[in-house]
Design a protein around this motif. Structure first.
Motif, short mmCIF file in Angstrom:
data_model
loop_
_atom_site.label_atom_id
_atom_site.label_comp_id
_atom_site.label_asym_id
_atom_site.label_seq_id
_atom_site.Cartn_x
_atom_site.Cartn_y
_atom_site.Cartn_z
N GLU A 17 7.90 -22.94 78.04
CA GLU A 17 6.91 -22.52 79.02
C GLU A 17 6.73 -21.01 79.01
N ILE A 18 7.81 -20.27 78.86
CA ILE A 18 7.74 -18.81 78.79
C ILE A 18 6.96 -18.38 77.55
N GLU A 19 7.20 -19.04 76.43
CA GLU A 19 6.47 -18.72 75.20
C GLU A 19 4.96 -18.97 75.37
N LEU A 20 4.61 -20.11 75.97
CA LEU A 20 3.19 -20.42 76.21
C LEU A 20 2.54 -19.38 77.11
N ILE A 25 -0.92 -14.55 77.94
CA ILE A 25 -1.04 -13.16 78.41
C ILE A 25 -1.52 -12.26 77.29
N ILE A 26 -0.99 -12.44 76.10
CA ILE A 26 -1.43 -11.65 74.95
C ILE A 26 -2.90 -11.89 74.67
N ALA A 27 -3.31 -13.15 74.68
CA ALA A 27 -4.71 -13.48 74.42
C ALA A 27 -5.62 -12.90 75.50
N GLU A 43 -7.45 -23.06 72.24
CA GLU A 43 -7.19 -22.54 70.90
C GLU A 43 -5.81 -21.85 70.84
N VAL A 44 -5.50 -21.03 71.84
CA VAL A 44 -4.22 -20.33 71.88
C VAL A 44 -3.07 -21.32 71.99
N LEU A 45 -3.21 -22.28 72.89
CA LEU A 45 -2.12 -23.25 73.10
C LEU A 45 -1.93 -24.16 71.90
#
Length: 50
Positions: A17-20, A25-27, A43-45
């Motif tokens: 969950e932290i990685e997602l 946040i980066i996107a 797309e990010v996920l």
């Protein structure tokens, strides 16, 4: 407490969950628009899940 020599399932779920959230946040910080579209979020996920 984590058992000696292993990672609990809860820890693995929390790390995923932290990685997602980090990738979202980066996107979002790189996005030109004010909000990420649902398509961009998907797309990010999807990129992480592959």
């Amino acid at each position: 407490m984590t058992p000696a020599g292993g990672t609990t399932v809860q820890d693995l779920v929390a790390l995923a969950e932290i990685e997602l959230c980090g990738e979202l946040i980066i996107a979002a910080s790189a996005a030109v628009e004010e909000r990420l579209s649902q398509d961009r979020i998907d797309e990010v996920l999807m990129a992480i899940c592959l």
